[in-house]
Design a protein around this motif. Sequence first.
Motif, mmCIF file in Angstrom:
data_model
loop_
_atom_site.group_PDB
_atom_site.id
_atom_site.type_symbol
_atom_site.label_atom_id
_atom_site.label_comp_id
_atom_site.label_asym_id
_atom_site.label_seq_id
_atom_site.Cartn_x
_atom_site.Cartn_y
_atom_site.Cartn_z
ATOM 1 N N THR A 15 84.254 -23.840 2.138
ATOM 2 C CA THR A 15 84.089 -22.428 1.786
ATOM 3 C C THR A 15 82.623 -22.247 1.441
ATOM 4 O O THR A 15 82.049 -23.082 0.748
ATOM 5 C CB THR A 15 84.979 -22.057 0.586
ATOM 6 O OG1 THR A 15 86.337 -22.242 0.981
ATOM 7 C CG2 THR A 15 84.768 -20.613 0.140
ATOM 8 N N CYS B 45 79.669 -19.226 0.371
ATOM 9 C CA CYS B 45 79.267 -17.865 0.047
ATOM 10 C C CYS B 45 77.748 -17.875 -0.074
ATOM 11 O O CYS B 45 77.202 -18.700 -0.811
ATOM 12 C CB CYS B 45 79.875 -17.528 -1.312
ATOM 13 S SG CYS B 45 80.379 -15.861 -1.431
ATOM 14 N N SER C 222 75.930 -12.978 -2.386
ATOM 15 C CA SER C 222 76.946 -12.327 -1.556
ATOM 16 C C SER C 222 78.299 -12.503 -2.225
ATOM 17 O O SER C 222 78.548 -13.536 -2.844
ATOM 18 C CB SER C 222 77.023 -12.992 -0.193
ATOM 19 O OG SER C 222 76.156 -12.427 0.682
ATOM 20 N N THR C 223 79.149 -11.516 -2.071
ATOM 21 C CA THR C 223 80.464 -11.661 -2.693
ATOM 22 C C THR C 223 81.473 -12.199 -1.680
ATOM 23 O O THR C 223 82.299 -13.050 -2.005
ATOM 24 C CB THR C 223 80.949 -10.311 -3.250
ATOM 25 O OG1 THR C 223 80.641 -9.309 -2.301
ATOM 26 C CG2 THR C 223 80.311 -10.008 -4.590
ATOM 27 N N PRO D 67 82.825 -14.478 1.253
ATOM 28 C CA PRO D 67 82.427 -15.772 1.816
ATOM 29 C C PRO D 67 82.163 -15.678 3.327
ATOM 30 O O PRO D 67 82.878 -14.966 4.041
ATOM 31 C CB PRO D 67 83.628 -16.677 1.528
ATOM 32 C CG PRO D 67 84.768 -15.770 1.267
ATOM 33 C CD PRO D 67 84.224 -14.449 0.826
ATOM 34 N N SER E 109 85.583 -19.500 4.925
ATOM 35 C CA SER E 109 86.524 -19.776 3.840
ATOM 36 C C SER E 109 87.576 -20.771 4.308
ATOM 37 O O SER E 109 88.188 -20.589 5.363
ATOM 38 C CB SER E 109 87.149 -18.480 3.313
ATOM 39 O OG SER E 109 87.827 -17.852 4.336
ATOM 40 N N THR F 134 79.980 -24.139 -0.905
ATOM 41 C CA THR F 134 80.403 -23.752 -2.242
ATOM 42 C C THR F 134 81.605 -24.614 -2.650
ATOM 43 O O THR F 134 81.717 -25.077 -3.775
ATOM 44 C CB THR F 134 80.795 -22.259 -2.271
ATOM 45 O OG1 THR F 134 79.864 -21.542 -1.482
ATOM 46 C CG2 THR F 134 80.839 -21.712 -3.669
#
Length: 623
Positions: free
Chosen positions: A363, A365, A369-370, A372, A375, A411
């Motif tokens: 995943t 992001c 940035s909100t 992803p 993911s 992430t």
Amino acid sequence: MLKNLQEKTKYFKYWKRAFGLVWRSAPTHTSFWALFLILQGILPVLTVYLTKLVIDGIVAAKNSGGDWPRVSRAIFYLALMGLVLLVTEAVKQLSAWVRTAQAESVSDHLADKIHKQAAELDFAYYESAEYHDLMEQARGDSSSKPLALLESIGAVVQNIITVVAFAGILITYGWWLPLVLLAGTLPALYVTLRTDRIYHRWWKSKSDDRRWANYYDAMLTHSNAAAEMRLFGLSKYFRTLYQAKRSGLREEKLKHLRRQGIGKLLAGSFALLAAVGAIGWMAVRVLYNLASLGDLGVFYQIFSRGQTLMGALLGNVGSTANNSLYLENLFTFLDLGSKVVSPADPHPIFSTIEKGINFKSVTFCYPDSTAPALSDFNLFIPADGVVALVGVNGAGKSTLIKLLSRFYDPTEGAIEIDGVDLRRFDVRELRQKLSVLFQFPMHYHSPAGENIALGNVEKPVDDKEVTTAARRAGAHDFIMRLPEQYRTLLGKWFVNGTELSGGEWQRLALARAYYRQAPVVVLDEPTSFMDSWSEADWFDRFRRMVSGKTGIVITHRFTIAMRADVIHVIDGGQVLESGTHRELLKKDGFYADSWKKQMQAAGEFEPRMDNHPPNAGDSKIFT
Ligand code: ADP
């Protein structure tokens, strides 16, 4: 209060660093600079004192009616004065030379530090606006500041030496006289410090505007933009924007300078009054025979020079403070840390890949940035063969390559090569094992051969290998037609440079990738500049290049994707479907659907199951 104190000590820390920096880049010059500084502080005082001796000597000689010992003493003082003035001039010139030499060394040393930091920082910084601000400030005004700080502090020291010595002379006439000299300049000190601080705050708040202006300037002057500027007639549009931004900045700057000027004028008038008062006092004493003409001469010199000196001193205190403020940007930039770093004890790097590359529940992001970009992404890329990654724009394909190159770390999840997490390798060693050919490869303005050899700067240039790489990439023939073949300077920035077409640059980039001989080769939309015939030729060359290696192709095009051993369709940061061209058509899913649509558009209603689609050059899976 405490915060204020911390702020101030922060600047002292910057001073220490700035001095260290200057000292390390030019120790000899800096030593001479300090010596000249002290001399330049003392010499004016000697001159002033000699003025008194000369005037009093001449008056005494005149009053004695030409008595030789008195006349000769006056001549001696005059000669001494001449010598001191000569030495003053010589020290001034020497010091100017030393300062220039010092400035050149410091600026080159600092440029190297900035370049090193810019090249080693996380890639993520290049995608953030704040970084661009810092970078602009560090490269621009800030980079000259350590030396400017040294200069301004040096000038403060030099002026203080002179002023203290002047004060020493004044005290012999009255304890309160140095106070008059000082008091006259206090308003100026206040004005200088205050207006400089306000100006700096304004300058800092305008970094975004300055960046916009630079951007418009680049659009108007950079070769990359020249074609569209003309074609779309954009020059007036950008010029207007540039002028609008600049006129805003200019007006505001002038407003600040106006205020500063008025403040300084008022403060200066106050200082002048104090000086006139003191000189007047001494003139009265001379009239009443309480002092000599030489004393008046000394007073006049000290107060007229003293005012200028105090003015310079205050100016230098102001610029010292100012330079410290700018240094903050420089050191903040130099202190930026990287998140993507090598482990303390890295895993030995692979020379070839045995099993493959595994994206395990990745995943990712982007910073700030909100949503992803990937993911829970899973994908296995086998060690041997060519894998195509296809998908609409924004599907996450390029992100995969950025993660594989460790421009960013996932992430969540991990990317493994033969079961070893990428993060366990040394970053530099890992990147040496990757050859990524970007959609818009760099056009290095260097000779054609060197352009290829830049693919591997770790080893000495091997001309034979350069030619082999060029032949394999299909670049040899056009290079041989260049005016000086492999020695031809490419690009148009420099005299005698030759420009290549987009496709030729791409072939050169492919040769560079060959030359690198990395076990993993990635092509990101490699054939966008080519016609369909070249494209087929290109893929054959690529396949030969990656035989026994891991090849990854990111593409929009049927003609490329269908030739790969496996195709992965990526959508919304996930693998939607995988298989060979035939398997995916049979599956009748997303890929097959897109294929059919393309074929219909091309006038064919039955999808062909062979490897040669009609009108292949124009066929895109996703548009
Ligand atoms: P593709 O290569 O398939 O066209 P990308 O991997 O470039 O797609 O982008 C995947 C997603 O990540 C998109 O939604 C895109 O907007 C976003 N993205 C790409 N680069 C950045 C970035 N530097 N910062 C924030 N979001 C980004």
